[in-house]
Each structure stands twice: as C-alpha cells, then as structure tokens.
Design a protein around this motif. Sequence first.
Motif, PDB file in Angstrom:
ATOM      1  N   LEU A  67       0.825  -1.203   0.000  1.00 47.75           N
ATOM      2  CA  LEU A  67       0.000   0.000   0.000  1.00 47.75           C
ATOM      3  C   LEU A  67       0.865   1.261   0.000  1.00 47.75           C
ATOM      4  O   LEU A  67       0.521   2.268  -0.624  1.00 47.75           O
ATOM      5  N   GLY A  68       2.012   1.188   0.698  1.00 44.00           N
ATOM      6  CA  GLY A  68       2.931   2.317   0.685  1.00 44.00           C
ATOM      7  C   GLY A  68       3.500   2.558  -0.715  1.00 44.00           C
ATOM      8  O   GLY A  68       3.673   3.706  -1.144  1.00 44.00           O
ATOM      9  N   GLU A  69       3.775   1.480  -1.445  1.00 41.27           N
ATOM     10  CA  GLU A  69       4.279   1.593  -2.805  1.00 41.27           C
ATOM     11  C   GLU A  69       3.241   2.226  -3.737  1.00 41.27           C
ATOM     12  O   GLU A  69       3.588   2.818  -4.768  1.00 41.27           O
TER      13      GLU A  69
ATOM     14  N   TYR B 118      -0.019   5.482  -0.721  1.00 40.54           N
ATOM     15  CA  TYR B 118      -0.815   5.774   0.468  1.00 40.54           C
ATOM     16  C   TYR B 118       0.106   6.185   1.625  1.00 40.54           C
ATOM     17  O   TYR B 118       1.197   5.615   1.799  1.00 40.54           O
ATOM     18  N   THR B 119      -0.336   7.144   2.424  1.00 39.47           N
ATOM     19  CA  THR B 119       0.460   7.607   3.567  1.00 39.47           C
ATOM     20  C   THR B 119      -0.335   7.674   4.867  1.00 39.47           C
ATOM     21  O   THR B 119       0.247   7.674   5.949  1.00 39.47           O
TER      22      THR B 119
ATOM     23  N   LYS C 225       4.493  -1.529  11.082  1.00 39.75           N
ATOM     24  CA  LYS C 225       5.930  -1.352  10.810  1.00 39.75           C
ATOM     25  C   LYS C 225       6.161  -0.980   9.348  1.00 39.75           C
ATOM     26  O   LYS C 225       6.938  -0.069   9.035  1.00 39.75           O
ATOM     27  N   ALA C 226       5.457  -1.641   8.431  1.00 39.13           N
ATOM     28  CA  ALA C 226       5.618  -1.366   7.005  1.00 39.13           C
ATOM     29  C   ALA C 226       5.142   0.039   6.662  1.00 39.13           C
ATOM     30  O   ALA C 226       5.761   0.747   5.864  1.00 39.13           O
ATOM     31  N   ALA C 227       4.015   0.450   7.263  1.00 38.47           N
ATOM     32  CA  ALA C 227       3.485   1.795   7.004  1.00 38.47           C
ATOM     33  C   ALA C 227       4.488   2.858   7.434  1.00 38.47           C
ATOM     34  O   ALA C 227       4.731   3.844   6.712  1.00 38.47           O
ATOM     35  N   GLU C 228       5.100   2.649   8.598  1.00 38.26           N
ATOM     36  CA  GLU C 228       6.090   3.603   9.103  1.00 38.26           C
ATOM     37  C   GLU C 228       7.364   3.576   8.264  1.00 38.26           C
ATOM     38  O   GLU C 228       7.957   4.623   7.983  1.00 38.26           O
ATOM     39  N   ASP C 229       7.780   2.384   7.838  1.00 38.26           N
ATOM     40  CA  ASP C 229       8.962   2.269   6.984  1.00 38.26           C
ATOM     41  C   ASP C 229       8.763   2.988   5.655  1.00 38.26           C
ATOM     42  O   ASP C 229       9.718   3.468   5.035  1.00 38.26           O
ATOM     43  N   ALA C 230       7.494   3.049   5.209  1.00 36.93           N
ATOM     44  CA  ALA C 230       7.180   3.706   3.936  1.00 36.93           C
ATOM     45  C   ALA C 230       6.999   5.213   4.103  1.00 36.93           C
ATOM     46  O   ALA C 230       6.689   5.913   3.129  1.00 36.93           O
TER      47      ALA C 230
ATOM     48  N   ILE D  92      -7.739   1.781   4.245  1.00 36.26           N
ATOM     49  CA  ILE D  92      -8.040   1.010   5.455  1.00 36.26           C
ATOM     50  C   ILE D  92      -7.706  -0.460   5.221  1.00 36.26           C
ATOM     51  O   ILE D  92      -8.122  -1.056   4.222  1.00 36.26           O
ATOM     52  N   PHE D  93      -6.970  -1.037   6.167  1.00 36.38           N
ATOM     53  CA  PHE D  93      -6.650  -2.464   6.175  1.00 36.38           C
ATOM     54  C   PHE D  93      -7.536  -3.118   7.237  1.00 36.38           C
ATOM     55  O   PHE D  93      -7.651  -2.616   8.357  1.00 36.38           O
TER      56      PHE D  93
END
Length: 351
Positions: free
Chosen positions: A176-178, A181-182, A206-211, A247-248
């Motif tokens: 989603l980050g790719e 989405y932020t 973790k992935a959302a923050e990494d993105a 939304i996940f």
Amino acid sequence: MKNNKISLAEVARAAGVSKMTASRVIRDEGGFSEKTRHKVMAEVDRLGYLPNRLATVFAGDKKSTFVGVSIPELGNEIFAQLLEGIDRKLVAFAHQTVLGMTEHALDQEEAWIETVLSWQPAGLIVTGRSHSPRAMQLLKGAGIPIVEIWDFNSNPLDMCVGLNHFDSGYSMGRYLGELGYTKFGYVGTSHDTANAASSRLAGFTKAAEDAGGTVKKKLLLKDVPGFYTGLYGTEQLLAAHKDVDVIFYQNDNMAVGGYEYCRRQGLEIPRDIGIAGWGDLPIASIQPYRLTSIAVPHLRIGQIAAEMLLAQVNQQPIKRTRDVGFKLIPGSTCRMQLKPDIDETIDHSKT
C-alpha cells in the motif's frame, strides 16, 4: 436405532459363543471360523451393539484412533476450513476428531487439553503458539505427537504448520505504501488473545512507518470479525479520521462491510479511499470488484497438520515445521499499481 447399552456378554450369549470369542471377532483378531464370525456379527447388527472403543484403548489392547483438535471458534470460517482439512485427512486414515473450542481463552484451552489427554488420544492438533504454563507442561509431558497450527513457529513444542502473520501484514503495508498511500487506518477486533491478528497488525504498522506513512487509527472492536463489524467499524474510524486514505481490515468479511459503508456514503473506491482485506475468503469471489487481499491456504494447513501427525504416529520421517506462506492479491479496491511488475499476484509461498 443403535443401543449402546447392549453388552458384549449379551452378544456372546445370543450368538452361542464365549465372551472372549465374541470380543476376538469384533476386534478381528483371528482364531475363529467364518461361521462363528457370521453368527457374532449378525447378533451385533440385530442387537445394535456398539463396542466401547475408549475402554479398549484404556485396556491397552489397541492403539487410539482419537485425535484431539482445538480451534478458537466454529463461527469463523477460516477455522472451519482448517478443521475441514484436518478432518478429511484423519477420516481417510480411520482416525476420529475430538473437537474442542477455546474461544481464544488460554484457560479454556488448558482445561480442554487436560480433559482430552485423559482419553489417551493418538495425538493433538492445537491452534496457535501461545499456551498457559500449565498447558505447556501438559503438552510437553504428553508423550504423543502434537502439531501447532496457524501461527508459524520455527521452534515448536513438537511440530508446526502455518504462516508468518507479521510478514503477511508487513507485505500488505509495504504494498500500500508503494501505491502512494500515507494515511493508514486499521479495523479489526480485540487482540487480547488473537495473537495472529495482533502480529499482522504489528507487521502492517511497521511497514506503514517504513514507507514514511502513519497509521492514523487502529480500531479494535469487542465483537466478531464479520460484515457488520466492518461496516460500523469503518463508520467509527472515518468519523474520527476523515483524512485516512486507505483502510486495512482484519479479514475480508470486514473489508466487504467497510466497502459497503463507503459506498453508502458516496465515496468512490479507490479514488476517495482504498480498501484492503486479509484471508481471500469466499465472499470476495462473488463481489463485482476484486478485493485487495492476502490469500492463505486454510484448507491445506489443516491437511498438512493431519499428515504430519499421522506420519509421527506411524513413526515415519517428517519435516517438523512447515511455513505455507501467503499470496498478496492486488485488487481494484486500491489505487492503480505504480509499478508494472506488481500487476499480478505476489507469491510468498514457502512450500
């Protein structure tokens, strides 16, 4: 109707044989004629005699064919599919499932383990990797094959088959980050004991923050993860954070409920908001859109668990851990893919 109050002695008397002979016939141990077998089995059918298999096991005359299987709940179709996979395989090899439902409660699992072990089962299949100290003690001392399912553990009590839920959540968050989405949101149910869902949320966060994004709201509802929960959970989340752009959801059923709420509010998906589920559940296959989700081989996990246990029972060599992996399914409920190489299903299978 079969009557389990008929005794072996009554069968023997009706057939004109000794109780020992009747017992040998019923257990097919040999040492009797075909004529005798026919007489005894005819009386078994006529009288409706049901052998006490459990007493036979306790007497040490025969190996148990019972396999204890614990799942959190039957109402959740994911666990129903796991159970179906287990039961199909066990029945094919003349074993019977003794079911226990733990309601995600460690004390209930502990009580069930203590009870089912007193029945001397051939083995146990338990859901999850978290157990109470007493349950751990009972399982370690059981001396029978034990398979932990669902939440993959590279260092299990005995054997394990499942997937890495943290990785599946991280995979979705990164994807989603790719897509650009932020501002992420999450809708699920209480994770007090649902460790797999909690792990997925941790990976997603973790992935959302990494993105470079943020999870604006993590809504954990005291309810079952179904369609209506997803609908009213989405209403609550968007009422508090209107700027969330994707939304996940804990599972696909909740995601479908969330999609319906957004549609009713006039939101266009994915232009106004993205929707992503988890599990690739049957409901997703009949929607007029392709839901962005994570596919998991629920039925196969159950089948593999039964295969591992049966192999151990029969003293056959077996790989003690199996990570079945997962597949990320890009769908039309999220923005158009920014990279041409992620248009197809992304496979994280391990087997």
